[in-house]
Structure formats: C-alpha cells, structure tokens
Design a protein around this motif. Structure first.
Motif, PDB file in Angstrom:
ATOM      1  N   VAL A 147       0.859  -1.188   0.000  1.00  0.00           N
ATOM      2  CA  VAL A 147       0.000   0.000   0.000  1.00  0.00           C
ATOM      3  C   VAL A 147       0.896   1.239   0.000  1.00  0.00           C
ATOM      4  CG1 VAL A 147      -1.806   1.243   1.232  1.00  0.00           C
ATOM      5  CG2 VAL A 147      -1.763  -1.264   1.266  1.00  0.00           C
ATOM      6  N   PRO A 148       0.715   2.140  -0.952  1.00  0.00           N
ATOM      7  CA  PRO A 148       1.558   3.342  -1.008  1.00  0.00           C
ATOM      8  C   PRO A 148       1.479   4.151   0.289  1.00  0.00           C
ATOM      9  CG  PRO A 148       0.233   3.116  -3.003  1.00  0.00           C
ATOM     10  CD  PRO A 148      -0.285   2.104  -2.034  1.00  0.00           C
ATOM     11  N   GLU A 149       2.565   4.806   0.612  1.00  0.00           N
ATOM     12  CA  GLU A 149       2.605   5.619   1.826  1.00  0.00           C
ATOM     13  C   GLU A 149       1.528   6.693   1.769  1.00  0.00           C
ATOM     14  OE1 GLU A 149       5.790   8.319   4.416  1.00  0.00           O
ATOM     15  OE2 GLU A 149       6.436   7.237   2.604  1.00  0.00           O
ATOM     16  N   GLY A 150       0.796   6.835   2.860  1.00  0.00           N
ATOM     17  CA  GLY A 150      -0.270   7.828   2.913  1.00  0.00           C
ATOM     18  C   GLY A 150      -1.603   7.304   2.417  1.00  0.00           C
ATOM     19  N   PHE A 151      -1.683   6.031   2.050  1.00  0.00           N
ATOM     20  CA  PHE A 151      -2.911   5.425   1.562  1.00  0.00           C
ATOM     21  C   PHE A 151      -3.337   4.312   2.513  1.00  0.00           C
ATOM     22  CE2 PHE A 151      -1.265   7.584  -2.028  1.00  0.00           C
ATOM     23  CZ  PHE A 151      -2.301   7.833  -2.907  1.00  0.00           C
ATOM     24  N   ARG A 152      -4.577   3.891   2.380  1.00  0.00           N
ATOM     25  CA  ARG A 152      -5.085   2.761   3.157  1.00  0.00           C
ATOM     26  C   ARG A 152      -6.088   1.986   2.311  1.00  0.00           C
ATOM     27  NH1 ARG A 152     -10.330   3.380   4.775  1.00  0.00           N
ATOM     28  NH2 ARG A 152     -11.183   5.492   4.602  1.00  0.00           N
ATOM     29  N   ASN A 193      -6.745   7.725  -0.304  1.00  0.00           N
ATOM     30  CA  ASN A 193      -5.570   8.532   0.041  1.00  0.00           C
ATOM     31  C   ASN A 193      -5.743   9.145   1.433  1.00  0.00           C
ATOM     32  OD1 ASN A 193      -7.258  10.780  -0.263  1.00  0.00           O
ATOM     33  ND2 ASN A 193      -6.464  11.307  -2.298  1.00  0.00           N
ATOM     34  N   ASN A 194      -4.760   9.949   1.860  1.00  0.00           N
ATOM     35  CA  ASN A 194      -4.800  10.464   3.229  1.00  0.00           C
ATOM     36  C   ASN A 194      -5.882  11.509   3.454  1.00  0.00           C
ATOM     37  OD1 ASN A 194      -3.634  12.554   1.821  1.00  0.00           O
ATOM     38  ND2 ASN A 194      -1.625  12.393   2.817  1.00  0.00           N
ATOM     39  N   SER A 195      -6.565  11.915   2.375  1.00  0.00           N
ATOM     40  CA  SER A 195      -7.713  12.813   2.511  1.00  0.00           C
ATOM     41  C   SER A 195      -9.026  12.039   2.548  1.00  0.00           C
ATOM     42  CB  SER A 195      -7.741  13.814   1.346  1.00  0.00           C
ATOM     43  OG  SER A 195      -6.579  14.611   1.342  1.00  0.00           O
TER      44      SER A 195
END
Length: 285
Positions: A147-152, A193-195
C-alpha cells in the motif's frame, strides 16, 4: 424443443446440493460453483430477496447440473453436460421480452445462447468476449500487497459504489443498485488517500469474478489497480476461495496487469445483452 418441456423452480433449500455438483474437476466449473454459492450467501442475508429465481429443465438438474438463473435483468447459465441441448431447451422457455444481460457464460455454452437469441429474432445491444484469468488460493495467499505511503485499504461504502457507478464504462439503468448491493454483500476493496478520497476500487460480481475494477482517472498509471487486485485476491484466499477475473478482449493493459501478478488465462467467457421487445426499464430500487 419438446412440447412437454417446462422450467421447474429449484428451491433455495436445494441450492447447496446444486452448488456442490461443480466441485468436481476443479477449477473447470468454478464459475458455476461461485455463481450458486453467491446466491446462497445472498439468500441467507435476505431470505425474501426479490427478482431471483433458479430454474432447471423438467427438474432434472441433478442429472447434468444444468441451470438458468434470473437475477433482475441478468441471466446466468451452466451445464455439466457435454452437449448444450438441454441448456438450449431451457433457455428457449424463458421470457426474453424484458431483455437479458446474459452474464459471464463460458465459451462452451455460447452456441446455446446465440441459437436461442437468433431463433427468437432478438437484437443484441452488445456481445463481448472476455479472457478468464485464474489464480489458485495458494498462489493468491503469497501475493505481496504494498500500500503506497499515505494510503489505506478499506471496504467500499454505498457512497463509494455511487462514485464507481458514475464513472463506470458499463453504467446502465439499474447499475447503481447493482454496485451498491455488491458493496454491501460481497467481498470488495477500495484504496483511499490520506484525505479519504477513493482512488481505486474492485468489486466481486455474482458469478465470482473480480469486476468493475477501476482507478480514478486522476490517479492512473501509478499501479493502484494492481494494489486493489492483489488485495482482493488475498482477501478471497483468506476466505479459502480461488480468484478469477474476466477481462475484455481489447483491454491490453488489464491483461498485462493480471499476467504480471501471476494470473493464468484459462478460458473465455461472454457477456451478451439483448434489447427488450416490450417497453421496460429497471430502476435503482
């Protein structure tokens, strides 16, 4: 077609016995197994589910595993018989006046479908060939999901399904209900994403394949499709289930993605939609 033929409803209490017929010669019959199993699970969630009926020709499904299933405007079909004669006779007896989306049927059953459509003089809205890509659960369990950094990763919500429907190339009358039901009842995954914005998603269709797999157009070419595909395959492996997908014949990037992940092309399946012969539209309810 015999004048003595009739479609006999297969009641829900017999669906597990029908499903288990398709365990033989695995994974040759995985589409039939997962189709029936899907509706068993759905019926458990809603014993009063509407517009869902299993049929066999003359009640003989135990002899050759032949069924036709109507789920709203979709039609699912299968037979274990070497000949498609019984399947074709069953298809002739259906009411095609509202049109059907004949879904995820294998190449070996195609002649029966096309013969019935042609004999009834029905017009096709589309007739699409797809590649069946398969991965055994043992292989899926070994996939690495980065999972890319800042994602979930997370489960899709009704609102996510609405977003997916809005941009789905296969959007149609009734598709919002279709995707929201899949989000509520079937395995699925979204990448956020982180938003909290949904950037990629994958559903599991009634017959078992991964479907409506898509990446937000603002986030293409970053490998997010591979992330949700691998995540879905591992989720199914945790459920002790194999994974497969149906990829459009012309969709070269998706074919490459599945092959890179280790999926094998094992068969062909078709999606064929017929126009209604009388005015009718499904609604999202």
């Amino acid at each position: 077609m015999s004048t003595d033929d009739s479609l006999v409803v297969i009641p829900p209490e017999e669906w597990p016995e029908l499903r288990d017929l398709y365990q033989a010669n695995w994974p040759a019959n995985l589409v039939a197994y997962h189709t029936v199993d899907n509706f068993i699970q759905w019926h458990r969630k809603d014993p009063h589910i509407r517009n869902l009926t299993f049929y066999s020709l003359n009640g003989t499904w135990r002899q050759d595993g032949t069924y036709v299933i109507v789920d709203r405007y979709q039609l699912f079909l299968y037979t274990l018989a070497a000949s498609t004669t019984v399947l074709e006779r069953a298809l002739h007896l259906l009411d095609w006046s509202r049109g059907f989306k004949v879904s995820s049927f294998l190449a070996r059953h195609r002649n029966a479908v096309i013969n019935v459509i042609d004999s009834k003089g029905l017009r096709k809205e589309y007739d699409s060939c797809t590649y069946l890509y398969y991965m055994a659960r043992e292989d899926a369990a070994k996939l690495e999901v980065t999972v890319p950094e800042g994602f979930r990763l997370g489960k899709l919500s009704p609102e996510d399904a609405a977003k997916a429907d809005a941009v789905w190339p296969n959007k149609h009358c009734g598709s919002l209900f279709f995707l929201q039901r899949l989000a509520a009842w079937n395995p699925n995954v979204g990448l956020y994403n982180n938003s909290g914005e949904l950037v990629a998603w994958c559903f599991r269709l009634q017959a078992g394949p991964l479907g409506a797999l898509q990446v937000d157009e603002r986030h293409l070419k970053r490998g997010y499709g591979s992330v949700v595909t691998a995540a879905m395959a591992k989720q199914l492996a945790d459920l002790h289930q194999d994974c497969f997908a149906l990829v459009g014949n012309a969709n070269i990037p998706s074919k490459r993605m599945f092959e890179k992940l280790g999926f094998r092309h094992t068969d062909f399946a078709y999606w064929t939609r017929t126009y209604p012969t009388a005015p009718f539209q499904w609604s999202d309810d």
